[in-house]
Design a protein around this motif. Sequence first.
Motif, mmCIF file in Angstrom:
data_model
loop_
_atom_site.group_PDB
_atom_site.id
_atom_site.type_symbol
_atom_site.label_atom_id
_atom_site.label_comp_id
_atom_site.label_asym_id
_atom_site.label_seq_id
_atom_site.Cartn_x
_atom_site.Cartn_y
_atom_site.Cartn_z
ATOM 1 N N ASN A 1 -1.636 -2.659 1.712
ATOM 2 C CA ASN A 1 -1.626 -2.233 0.316
ATOM 3 C C ASN A 1 -2.089 -3.309 -0.645
ATOM 4 O O ASN A 1 -2.576 -2.995 -1.739
ATOM 5 N N GLN A 2 -1.935 -4.579 -0.297
ATOM 6 C CA GLN A 2 -2.427 -5.614 -1.201
ATOM 7 C C GLN A 2 -3.944 -5.722 -1.161
ATOM 8 O O GLN A 2 -4.538 -6.420 -1.978
ATOM 9 N N ARG A 3 -4.566 -5.029 -0.232
ATOM 10 C CA ARG A 3 -6.024 -5.082 -0.093
ATOM 11 C C ARG A 3 -6.711 -3.779 -0.467
ATOM 12 O O ARG A 3 -7.929 -3.734 -0.585
ATOM 13 N N THR A 4 -5.962 -2.698 -0.636
ATOM 14 C CA THR A 4 -6.563 -1.432 -1.041
ATOM 15 C C THR A 4 -5.515 -0.592 -1.759
ATOM 16 O O THR A 4 -4.363 -0.514 -1.314
ATOM 17 N N HIS A 5 -5.904 0.032 -2.861
ATOM 18 C CA HIS A 5 -5.005 0.907 -3.607
ATOM 19 C C HIS A 5 -5.224 2.373 -3.256
ATOM 20 O O HIS A 5 -4.498 3.243 -3.740
ATOM 21 N N ASP A 6 -6.227 2.663 -2.460
ATOM 22 C CA ASP A 6 -6.635 4.044 -2.189
ATOM 23 C C ASP A 6 -5.796 4.656 -1.069
ATOM 24 O O ASP A 6 -5.116 3.962 -0.311
ATOM 25 N N ASP A 7 -5.871 6.000 -0.957
ATOM 26 C CA ASP A 7 -5.305 6.667 0.217
ATOM 27 C C ASP A 7 -6.007 6.141 1.467
ATOM 28 O O ASP A 7 -7.179 5.744 1.425
ATOM 29 N N LYS A 8 -5.290 6.179 2.597
ATOM 30 C CA LYS A 8 -5.826 5.599 3.832
ATOM 31 C C LYS A 8 -5.612 6.559 4.992
ATOM 32 O O LYS A 8 -4.513 7.061 5.184
ATOM 33 N N THR A 9 -6.654 6.788 5.730
ATOM 34 C CA THR A 9 -6.580 7.580 6.958
ATOM 35 C C THR A 9 -7.196 6.790 8.095
ATOM 36 O O THR A 9 -8.251 6.176 7.933
ATOM 37 N N LEU A 10 -6.523 6.817 9.246
ATOM 38 C CA LEU A 10 -7.056 6.159 10.432
ATOM 39 C C LEU A 10 -6.737 7.005 11.663
ATOM 40 O O LEU A 10 -5.592 7.429 11.853
ATOM 41 N N ILE A 11 -7.760 7.259 12.457
ATOM 42 C CA ILE A 11 -7.608 7.893 13.773
ATOM 43 C C ILE A 11 -8.109 6.900 14.809
ATOM 44 O O ILE A 11 -9.186 6.323 14.656
ATOM 45 N N LEU A 12 -7.331 6.695 15.863
ATOM 46 C CA LEU A 12 -7.718 5.831 16.972
ATOM 47 C C LEU A 12 -7.573 6.622 18.264
ATOM 48 O O LEU A 12 -6.581 7.328 18.454
ATOM 49 N N ALA A 13 -8.529 6.492 19.154
ATOM 50 C CA ALA A 13 -8.443 7.159 20.456
ATOM 51 C C ALA A 13 -9.087 6.273 21.516
ATOM 52 O O ALA A 13 -10.137 5.667 21.275
ATOM 53 N N THR A 14 -8.458 6.202 22.675
ATOM 54 C CA THR A 14 -8.986 5.382 23.763
ATOM 55 C C THR A 14 -8.807 6.087 25.098
ATOM 56 O O THR A 14 -7.832 6.811 25.306
#
Length: 324
Positions: free
Chosen positions: A245-258
């Motif tokens: 949060n100290q690096r971005t104020h925007d909404d955040k989405t992350l998908i990871l798959a392996t």
Amino acid sequence: MNESDGWRYVHASVAGVAHLAEGIGCQDACAAQLLPGPESGPVLVLAATDGAGSASLSGVGAELACQTLLVECAAWLAAAPIDGDWTPTVAEKLFQQVRNALERLATDMEQPIREFACTLLGAVVTTGRALFLQIGDGAIVVGTPDEDYRPVFWPQGGEYANETYFVTDTDAAAHLECAILTEPIVEIALLTDGLQRLALHYQTRQAHQPFFRPLFQRLREHPEPGCPTVLVTALERLLASPAINQRTHDDKTLILATRLAATRSVEGATDTGIDPLPPAAAPNGTGEPASDPARTLYPTAGEDGGEAASPESALRDESGDEAV
């Protein structure tokens, strides 16, 4: 590293601090599904969207876009041979189905379609091939067994900061990007623009390797395939953490798959979830850690060769994306 028996994947969307301060919910959305496949294994379908900050119902549009893409991908795969021809026409049809769904919703709710504006990231991955599509910013990043990560497309933007394209634009089809790879994809990430300045190097237009390596390593270590709830919870905690949060104020989405199984352990990894930050060094006698884990993962500009790592450059306009 060796391939595991199946996909391990995790996904989360978390509201940014700007939206939390204003009492606005998360306008990002994401979805993932494993579909039955041929003897070579199941098919992984992923979707991520970012609603426009200037659109009043963009969060609704983002969620509908994700779910529609999954449904339409399942219908396409059920009707076509898995080893048939995969062409850009497929991506065009999938996009049009998403656009049609948003148009129907706008009509039903008696709202202009622009109020549902959202970007679109999609991936369909089999053992030996993959289809990717994108409209707008955010990124799809693929990885190789030797932990080399690269973006499939570069985030789409306009002349000014935070400008991008949306599925609801009248000329959206002209901005649709599609890629079809016939190489085996063993790791993949989808992320919205709230994370792209942490995960990408703008000077080199490459992925920021230290962002992805610890995340994927901990996902590989989970003993069972599928999408474990404990890892989803851990990912949500990460995306809401001060280090992010100290690096971005925007909404955040992350998908990871392996599809890889870990062949080595990572110091500090636990069985209770993803610990994405490198472990701090032992105390140096002053009561403070000898190193800053967040700084190790996200070094400042120049230390790792790109703008992506700068905390200052990662701060986004609180209003979110705007249409070009």
